[in-house]
Design an enzyme around this catalytic site. Structure first.
Site, short mmCIF file in Angstrom:
data_model
loop_
_atom_site.label_atom_id
_atom_site.label_comp_id
_atom_site.label_asym_id
_atom_site.label_seq_id
_atom_site.Cartn_x
_atom_site.Cartn_y
_atom_site.Cartn_z
N ASP A 14 0.87 -1.17 0.00
CA ASP A 14 0.00 0.00 0.00
C ASP A 14 0.92 1.23 0.00
O ASP A 14 2.14 1.11 0.16
CB ASP A 14 -0.89 -0.04 1.24
CG ASP A 14 -1.69 1.23 1.43
OD1 ASP A 14 -2.33 1.68 0.46
OD2 ASP A 14 -1.65 1.80 2.54
N ASP A 16 -0.33 5.10 1.14
CA ASP A 16 -0.63 6.04 2.21
C ASP A 16 -0.53 5.39 3.58
O ASP A 16 -1.14 4.34 3.83
CB ASP A 16 -2.04 6.62 2.04
CG ASP A 16 -2.15 7.55 0.85
OD1 ASP A 16 -1.22 8.35 0.64
OD2 ASP A 16 -3.15 7.48 0.11
#
Length: 248
Positions: A14, A16
């Site tokens: 991922d 963020d």
């Protein structure tokens, strides 16, 4: 390169609050010359967050924020603890790991940060919402795709992306011994649910992905098949991978 061995492991990241220490949709507001209007200050309780960010970016464009301003903000988002060390480890062992990134941010911001950090070349593929500058110099945003998953936001289901990627690589005769998933958010729980007992989920400790895994295990012990290794510093991810390589 002809004759080289294919990577044995797939490592999914991922972006963020995983690779970077902030939510980049919040970070980009630093480019604004002043506060946002009241209507844009709060995330929508109903409707699409992706559409909300389209409106936020349009407002920033109207306020004179230009491509160089956006790029500077994204490039300067700090990395999460230990991420630089994890990338150093992966760079040393690049022949063993195939890296992809799946992010509900935007492809311009993600790639700007990866290049600034000197790690874009480590990733075979970046999956994120399409973003580009129009003729006015405004950063425009779109949805990644449509899907039927009831658990995910309407613009992106990471499970769909991951399963399609694994199927595509299998057709290309690239099957992985193990899949590793490094994330933090609720939208990382959905794809992590596809992992098998051979795989490892690395949820950021205390974040939604970690809590959802813990809740799933309480409701149905054994339902979440992958090994779970929570992390506060990504150095812990690197150590786990190093230990795996030692055992081989």
């Amino acid at each position: 390169m002809a004759g080289s061995r294919p990577p044995r492991y797939l490592l999914v990241f991922d972006f963020d609050e995983t690779i970077v220490a902030e939510n980049s949709d919040d970070s980009v507001l630093r480019a604004a010359p002043g506060p946002l209007p009241e209507a844009l200050r709060q995330s929508p309780r109903a409707g699409s967050y992706n559409q909300h960010m389209q409106r936020v970016l349009a407002f920033l464009g109207e306020q004179g924020v230009r491509p160089a301003d956006f790029r500077a903000v994204y490039e300067n988002i700090p990395l999460s603890p230990g991420v630089a060390e994890l990338f150093q480890f992966l760079s040393k062992h690049h022949e063993l790991f195939e890296l992809i990134l799946i992010s509900d941010a935007n492809v311009f911001g993600v790639e700007a940060k990866l290049r600034a950090a000197g790690v874009r070349s480590l990733f075979r593929k970046v999956f994120s919402n399409p973003a580009s500058f129009d003729r006015r110099g405004y950063l425009t945003l779109g949805p990644y795709h449509s899907h039927k998953c009831p658990e995910c936001p309407p613009n992106m289901c990471k499970r769909k992306i991951l399963t399609e990627y694994l199927a595509e690589r299998a057709r290309e005769e690239r099957e992985f011994e193990r899949v590793f998933y490094v994330g933090d958010g609720a939208n990382d729980f959905c794809p992590a649910g596809t992992l098998t007992a051979a795989d490892v989920a690395f949820p950021r400790k205390g974040y939604p992905m970690h809590r959802l895994i813990q809740e799933a295990e309480k409701k149905r012990p054994g339902a979440f098949q992958a090994a779970v290794v929570p992390w506060e510093s990504a150095v812990e991810v690197a150590r786990h991978l190093q230990e795996l390589l030692r055992k081989k």
